[in-house]
Write an enzyme that holds these catalytic residues in place. Structure first.
Site, short mmCIF file in Angstrom:
data_model
loop_
_atom_site.label_atom_id
_atom_site.label_comp_id
_atom_site.label_asym_id
_atom_site.label_seq_id
_atom_site.Cartn_x
_atom_site.Cartn_y
_atom_site.Cartn_z
N LYS A 105 0.86 -1.19 0.00
CA LYS A 105 0.00 0.00 0.00
C LYS A 105 0.88 1.23 0.00
O LYS A 105 2.01 1.20 0.50
CB LYS A 105 -0.87 0.01 1.26
CG LYS A 105 -2.09 0.88 1.14
CD LYS A 105 -3.22 0.12 0.47
CE LYS A 105 -4.47 0.91 0.31
NZ LYS A 105 -5.61 0.05 -0.03
N GLY A 219 -19.26 8.07 -1.06
CA GLY A 219 -18.18 8.44 -1.99
C GLY A 219 -18.27 7.55 -3.21
O GLY A 219 -19.37 7.16 -3.62
N ASN A 220 -17.12 7.20 -3.77
CA ASN A 220 -17.08 6.41 -4.99
C ASN A 220 -17.76 5.05 -4.82
O ASN A 220 -18.81 4.78 -5.42
CB ASN A 220 -15.61 6.26 -5.41
CG ASN A 220 -15.48 5.65 -6.78
OD1 ASN A 220 -16.38 5.83 -7.62
ND2 ASN A 220 -14.41 4.93 -7.02
#
Ligand code: GLU
Length: 416
Positions: A105, A219-220
């Site tokens: 990440k 959100g998305n």
């Protein structure tokens, strides 16, 4: 953001799994820490002529199963501990889906909402100039995450290709279609999560037609999930939240209109003059399904968990529930589809994007959806079966399936 240390949470979950699987201490020692953590300073020329230095991270957790894989977050409150936790969860996520990938990440401490497009482009390219030696199509393959998107991926891919002197579309995934992206990547996280919900509903004999949904984090992924909940199941979205608060209408919300309101005012709050609710109030509503899609690690703690009335929680975000919260939910019979299973659709289609880049041959949307459906369905049932076999909750079961595979790879490779 984080009220708990997310990496400690991830380690605690892993220790819990180590006990269930009776893993050797030497194996646990390897799994408890990332293999490599890189921190870089990225100088960026700002529009006002000054140079600002941003801190960037890439944590490469484990690559026993394949190249490190995982998104890059641009976030003002980014910390190395968050990136560490997310890199561990990426490892388990790729493993539970049976992908030939490890976990990593990245993150940059910045506030993209306050930066111009030019500044964001220079930051994205700077991130790659600082890290290009440590990443690559068969080493570590980044992707979008919180506050990063296809445009940022395209700049990063372009910078890397310039350094390499040739096009390297396979450097990362989540790219725009025209530069090697995959069809179906945009809503893949939400769609994958909804496939697991469909399977959970079968096991629980829960009728999703007309079922009430609360979406935490519009959100998305959350917005796609809301639309799919209606489209795929005929569900009714009655509550949504974002970072400013939440709204509730028991008759159901018009998702399109709420989206338009958010696009105009930057929040769902204020839509149709509905009363503003806190996240905690929304979590306690009388709904059937909670979709936890907000980047708010540890929001479902012990206290909040006790108030939850939903039958199923789909964790589309990473790490929404604390280990104490998990215990309460399990005791109360709330079925949790754990984060690294529920939200694995994104990285699964990322993997399909890698395959398509390698073959230089691109699939139809139907092929992508079909493969994603098969992968999510199979993994959901592998986890569900493990939860029955070991008499453990769904998160512990997801760990059992995922960790077993990583350990097997480490053993045959002679690492432990
Ligand atoms: N950022 C997404 C995740 O957390 C996708 C990662 C990827 O596609 O590599 O799963």
């Amino acid at each position: 953001m984080a009220k708990v240390n997310p990496f400690e949470m991830a380690q605690q979950q892993l220790l819990d799994c180590a006990k269930i699987l009776k893993l050797d201490q030497s194996v646990v020692n390897v799994l408890m820490q990332p293999q490599r953590q890189i921190q870089v300073s990225i100088p960026v020329k700002m529009d006002d002529g000054t140079t600002k230095v941003f801190q960037g991270f890439r944590v490469q957790y484990n690559n026993a199963l394949g190249p490190y894989k995982g998104g890059i977050r641009f976030h003002p409150e980014e910390t190395i501990d968050t990136v560490r936790a997310l890199s561990a969860w990426m490892t388990w996520k790729c493993s539970v889906l049976g992908l030939p990938l490890g976990g990593g990440k990245g993150g940059v401490i910045c506030n993209p909402k306050e930066m111009s497009e030019g500044e964001l482009e220079r930051l994205s390219r700077g991130y790659i100039r600082a890290l290009w030696k440590n990443i690559g199509p068969d080493t570590d393959v980044p992707a979008p995450d919180v506050y990063t998107n296809g445009q940022i991926m395209a700049w990063m891919m372009d910078e890397y290709s310039t350094i390499q002197g040739k096009n390297q579309f396979g450097l990362l995934t989540g790219k725009p279609l025209v530069v090697g992206g995959s069809l179906g990547r945009n809503d893949s996280t939400a769609r994958g999560g909804m496939f697991t919900l469909r399977e959970a509903a079968k096991e629980l004999k829960l009728n999703l037609k007309g079922a009430k949904f609360a979406i935490l984090g519009f959100g998305n992924a959350g917005t796609y999930a809301a639309t799919l909940a209606e489209e795929m199941f005929g569900g009714k979205v009655v509550a949504v939240t974002d970072s400013k608060g939440g709204i509730y209408d028991e008759k159901g919300l018009d998702i399109k209109k709420v989206s338009e309101h958010k696009a105009k005012t930057k929040s769902v709050v204020g839509y149709n003059k509905l009363k503003k609710l806190t996240n905690e109030e929304v979590l306690a509503l009388p709904v059937d399904v909670i979709v936890a899609a907000a980047p708010d690690e540890g929001a479902i703690n012990e206290k909040v968990a006790k108030t939850i009335k939903a039958k199923v929680i789909c964790e589309l975000a990473n790490g929404p529930t604390t280990p104490e919260g998990d215990k309460v939910l399990y005791k109360n019979g709330v079925h949790v589809i754990p984060d690294f299973l529920c939200n694995a659709g994104g990285v699964t289609v990322s993997y399909y994007e890698m395959v398509q880049n390698m073959y230089m041959h691109y699939w139809t949307i139907d092929e992508v959806y079909k493969k994603l459906d098969e992968a999510m369905t199979k993994s959901y049932h592998a986890v569900y079966d493990a939860s029955k076999e070991y008499k453990i909750n769904m998160r512990q079961a997801a760990y059992v399936v995922a960790v077993k595979r990583v350990v097997e790879a480490m053993k045959v490779r002679g690492w432990v």
